[in-house]
Design a protein around this motif. Structure first.
Motif, PDB file in Angstrom:
ATOM      1  N   TYR A  94       8.672  15.781 -29.319  1.00  0.00           N
ATOM      2  CA  TYR A  94       9.537  14.723 -29.843  1.00  0.00           C
ATOM      3  C   TYR A  94      10.969  14.988 -29.432  1.00  0.00           C
ATOM      4  O   TYR A  94      11.298  16.042 -28.864  1.00  0.00           O
ATOM      5  CB  TYR A  94       9.417  14.611 -31.363  1.00  0.00           C
ATOM      6  CG  TYR A  94       9.964  15.768 -32.172  1.00  0.00           C
ATOM      7  CD1 TYR A  94      11.285  15.776 -32.626  1.00  0.00           C
ATOM      8  CD2 TYR A  94       9.162  16.842 -32.515  1.00  0.00           C
ATOM      9  CE1 TYR A  94      11.780  16.825 -33.392  1.00  0.00           C
ATOM     10  CE2 TYR A  94       9.644  17.891 -33.278  1.00  0.00           C
ATOM     11  CZ  TYR A  94      10.959  17.879 -33.705  1.00  0.00           C
ATOM     12  OH  TYR A  94      11.435  18.923 -34.457  1.00  0.00           O
ATOM     13  N   GLY A  95      11.826  13.990 -29.666  1.00  0.00           N
ATOM     14  CA  GLY A  95      13.234  14.115 -29.311  1.00  0.00           C
ATOM     15  C   GLY A  95      14.131  13.963 -30.529  1.00  0.00           C
ATOM     16  O   GLY A  95      13.763  13.305 -31.503  1.00  0.00           O
ATOM     17  N   VAL A  96      15.307  14.583 -30.473  1.00  0.00           N
ATOM     18  CA  VAL A  96      16.339  14.430 -31.507  1.00  0.00           C
ATOM     19  C   VAL A  96      17.612  13.981 -30.813  1.00  0.00           C
ATOM     20  O   VAL A  96      18.100  14.652 -29.888  1.00  0.00           O
ATOM     21  CB  VAL A  96      16.595  15.752 -32.261  1.00  0.00           C
ATOM     22  CG1 VAL A  96      17.763  15.595 -33.227  1.00  0.00           C
ATOM     23  CG2 VAL A  96      15.346  16.192 -33.013  1.00  0.00           C
ATOM     24  N   ASP A 107      16.150  20.696 -37.151  1.00  0.00           N
ATOM     25  CA  ASP A 107      15.484  19.685 -36.325  1.00  0.00           C
ATOM     26  C   ASP A 107      15.468  20.088 -34.855  1.00  0.00           C
ATOM     27  O   ASP A 107      14.479  19.889 -34.149  1.00  0.00           O
ATOM     28  CB  ASP A 107      16.182  18.331 -36.479  1.00  0.00           C
ATOM     29  CG  ASP A 107      16.027  17.747 -37.874  1.00  0.00           C
ATOM     30  OD1 ASP A 107      15.064  18.135 -38.576  1.00  0.00           O
ATOM     31  OD2 ASP A 107      16.867  16.923 -38.267  1.00  0.00           O
ATOM     32  N   GLN A 108      16.579  20.654 -34.405  1.00  0.00           N
ATOM     33  CA  GLN A 108      16.666  21.094 -33.006  1.00  0.00           C
ATOM     34  C   GLN A 108      15.685  22.244 -32.740  1.00  0.00           C
ATOM     35  O   GLN A 108      14.989  22.253 -31.721  1.00  0.00           O
ATOM     36  CB  GLN A 108      18.100  21.556 -32.688  1.00  0.00           C
ATOM     37  CG  GLN A 108      19.191  20.541 -32.971  1.00  0.00           C
ATOM     38  CD  GLN A 108      19.256  19.410 -31.950  1.00  0.00           C
ATOM     39  OE1 GLN A 108      18.509  19.391 -30.974  1.00  0.00           O
ATOM     40  NE2 GLN A 108      20.138  18.460 -32.189  1.00  0.00           N
ATOM     41  N   THR A 152      24.002  14.088 -25.849  1.00  0.00           N
ATOM     42  CA  THR A 152      23.417  13.528 -27.076  1.00  0.00           C
ATOM     43  C   THR A 152      21.898  13.670 -27.116  1.00  0.00           C
ATOM     44  O   THR A 152      21.282  13.413 -28.142  1.00  0.00           O
ATOM     45  CB  THR A 152      23.796  12.048 -27.356  1.00  0.00           C
ATOM     46  OG1 THR A 152      23.161  11.195 -26.402  1.00  0.00           O
ATOM     47  CG2 THR A 152      25.301  11.849 -27.349  1.00  0.00           C
ATOM     48  N   LEU A 153      21.302  14.093 -26.017  1.00  0.00           N
ATOM     49  CA  LEU A 153      19.911  14.537 -26.005  1.00  0.00           C
ATOM     50  C   LEU A 153      19.877  15.920 -25.348  1.00  0.00           C
ATOM     51  O   LEU A 153      18.977  16.237 -24.568  1.00  0.00           O
ATOM     52  CB  LEU A 153      19.021  13.552 -25.224  1.00  0.00           C
ATOM     53  CG  LEU A 153      18.688  12.229 -25.907  1.00  0.00           C
ATOM     54  CD1 LEU A 153      18.052  11.259 -24.912  1.00  0.00           C
ATOM     55  CD2 LEU A 153      17.743  12.442 -27.087  1.00  0.00           C
ATOM     56  N   ALA A 154      20.881  16.715 -25.666  1.00  0.00           N
ATOM     57  CA  ALA A 154      21.115  17.975 -24.970  1.00  0.00           C
ATOM     58  C   ALA A 154      19.930  18.926 -25.058  1.00  0.00           C
ATOM     59  O   ALA A 154      19.472  19.473 -24.044  1.00  0.00           O
ATOM     60  CB  ALA A 154      22.374  18.654 -25.524  1.00  0.00           C
ATOM     61  N   VAL A 155      19.425  19.135 -26.270  1.00  0.00           N
ATOM     62  CA  VAL A 155      18.325  20.084 -26.450  1.00  0.00           C
ATOM     63  C   VAL A 155      17.023  19.491 -25.933  1.00  0.00           C
ATOM     64  O   VAL A 155      16.220  20.187 -25.306  1.00  0.00           O
ATOM     65  CB  VAL A 155      18.194  20.502 -27.923  1.00  0.00           C
ATOM     66  CG1 VAL A 155      17.009  21.434 -28.126  1.00  0.00           C
ATOM     67  CG2 VAL A 155      19.482  21.196 -28.386  1.00  0.00           C
ATOM     68  N   TYR A 156      16.804  18.201 -26.175  1.00  0.00           N
ATOM     69  CA  TYR A 156      15.580  17.564 -25.684  1.00  0.00           C
ATOM     70  C   TYR A 156      15.460  17.677 -24.166  1.00  0.00           C
ATOM     71  O   TYR A 156      14.418  18.095 -23.648  1.00  0.00           O
ATOM     72  CB  TYR A 156      15.548  16.094 -26.091  1.00  0.00           C
ATOM     73  CG  TYR A 156      14.372  15.341 -25.485  1.00  0.00           C
ATOM     74  CD1 TYR A 156      13.090  15.493 -25.991  1.00  0.00           C
ATOM     75  CD2 TYR A 156      14.555  14.488 -24.394  1.00  0.00           C
ATOM     76  CE1 TYR A 156      12.015  14.817 -25.430  1.00  0.00           C
ATOM     77  CE2 TYR A 156      13.494  13.815 -23.827  1.00  0.00           C
ATOM     78  CZ  TYR A 156      12.221  13.987 -24.345  1.00  0.00           C
ATOM     79  OH  TYR A 156      11.152  13.330 -23.772  1.00  0.00           O
ATOM     80  N   SER A 157      16.515  17.301 -23.452  1.00  0.00           N
ATOM     81  CA  SER A 157      16.450  17.368 -21.987  1.00  0.00           C
ATOM     82  C   SER A 157      16.290  18.807 -21.513  1.00  0.00           C
ATOM     83  O   SER A 157      15.595  19.061 -20.519  1.00  0.00           O
ATOM     84  CB  SER A 157      17.693  16.725 -21.356  1.00  0.00           C
ATOM     85  OG  SER A 157      18.877  17.373 -21.761  1.00  0.00           O
ATOM     86  N   ALA A 158      16.884  19.751 -22.245  1.00  0.00           N
ATOM     87  CA  ALA A 158      16.730  21.166 -21.881  1.00  0.00           C
ATOM     88  C   ALA A 158      15.289  21.637 -22.090  1.00  0.00           C
ATOM     89  O   ALA A 158      14.752  22.405 -21.283  1.00  0.00           O
ATOM     90  CB  ALA A 158      17.688  22.026 -22.707  1.00  0.00           C
ATOM     91  N   ALA A 197      13.430   8.971 -32.409  1.00  0.00           N
ATOM     92  CA  ALA A 197      14.525   9.883 -32.089  1.00  0.00           C
ATOM     93  C   ALA A 197      15.851   9.403 -32.660  1.00  0.00           C
ATOM     94  O   ALA A 197      16.847  10.123 -32.612  1.00  0.00           O
ATOM     95  CB  ALA A 197      14.647  10.038 -30.571  1.00  0.00           C
ATOM     96  N   GLY A 198      15.883   8.162 -33.201  1.00  0.00           N
ATOM     97  CA  GLY A 198      17.119   7.612 -33.752  1.00  0.00           C
ATOM     98  C   GLY A 198      17.886   6.777 -32.762  1.00  0.00           C
ATOM     99  O   GLY A 198      19.054   6.455 -32.964  1.00  0.00           O
TER     100      GLY A 198
END
Length: 262
Positions: A94-96, A107-108, A152-158, A197-198
């Motif tokens: 999932y994404g945050v 959440d991250q 703004t999707l820094a951790v998701y893309s990582a 993801a909001g």
């Protein structure tokens, strides 16, 4: 629970979106399934429908994979039921969305656990099982976000960059074995991901560009069976990924920040 003639496909995040569509596609091809997701009710409904329509066995394990030790429970479940497993579809994730410093750390970290650690754990636990088959497959569902940093999707893309890198290396290591490893990286798909993801505003804007999950699932399964190393579905997504390689990183990140701005 075991079917002697065909090995099972284990699919994580199977109750919704791409995972659910992959379940239907593999069932259509006569593959028995092991379905894992959090929602027991949705999993049971899916299992009943798959068995009714395609006459395959579809066993379910309701489980929150983000909880420590969950991956081992999946492996124990497989061994307890003496299942032959020839496919591992690492789809759960999932994404945050939001500024990193303002987003809840829990959440991250939960996203990192599910998107990365669970995939690594299940791959490590199942490689010995998969290697017993004459031909076996690992399909890791990634994202076009793997190819660039996304403010703004820094951790998701990582996390998706990790999935891409890990899959490439694992494919190389397992090349001498019977296990083929594929990384499948879709762009926007009409699964409700953006809303969860909001990203409600983006969700409405992206409706014009979304691919459908059934279409994406067919492409993913085809890529897996064709033993492809890395597949990006959709011409626009391919162009965007190649643009990331050619254009300055600062320009790409500024553009992404404008699209996904808070």
């Amino acid at each position: 629970m075991g079917e002697k003639n065909k090995p099972y496909a284990l699919i994580t995040g199977a109750s919704k979106g791409i995972g659910k569509s992959i379940a239907y596609e593999l069932a259509r091809q006569g593959c028995p399934l092991l379905l894992v997701a959090r929602s027991e009710q949705e999993l049971k409904a899916l299992s009943e429908d798959l068995q009714l329509k395609y006459g395959i066995n579809a066993a379910v394990l309701p489980l929150d994979l983000s909880v420590n030790g969950a991956s081992q429970k999946v492996a124990d479940w497989i061994k307890a039921n003496s299942c032959r497993v020839g496919f591992l579809v690492n789809n759960a994730g999932y994404g945050v969305w939001g500024d990193f410093s303002r987003s809840a750390l829990i959440d991250q970290l939960g996203m990192m656990q599910l998107n990365m650690n669970v995939m690594v754990e299940l791959s490590h636990l199942l490689v010995p099982i998969l290697s017993q088959e004459k031909q076996a497959y690992i399909l890791n569902i990634c994202s076009t976000a793997a190819y660039q940093a996304v403010p703004t999707l820094a951790v998701y893309s990582a996390t998706k960059a990790f999935v891409l890198s890990f899959t490439r290396a694992l494919r190389f290591e397992l090349a001498p074995t019977s296990i083929s490893v594929t990384c499948f990286s879709p762009g926007p798909v009409d699964t409700g991901f953006a809303s969860r993801a909001g990203l409600d505003a983006l969700s409405k804007m992206a409706q014009k560009f979304n691919m459908q999950p059934d279409e994406v699932a067919k492409m993913a399964v085809k890529a897996m069976f064709n033993k492809k190393s890395e597949v990006i579905p959709g011409f626009a997504n391919i162009i965007s990924v190649y643009a990331n390689r050619l254009l300055p990183k600062a320009f790409i990140e500024k553009t992404a920040a404008g699209i996904y701005k808070v």
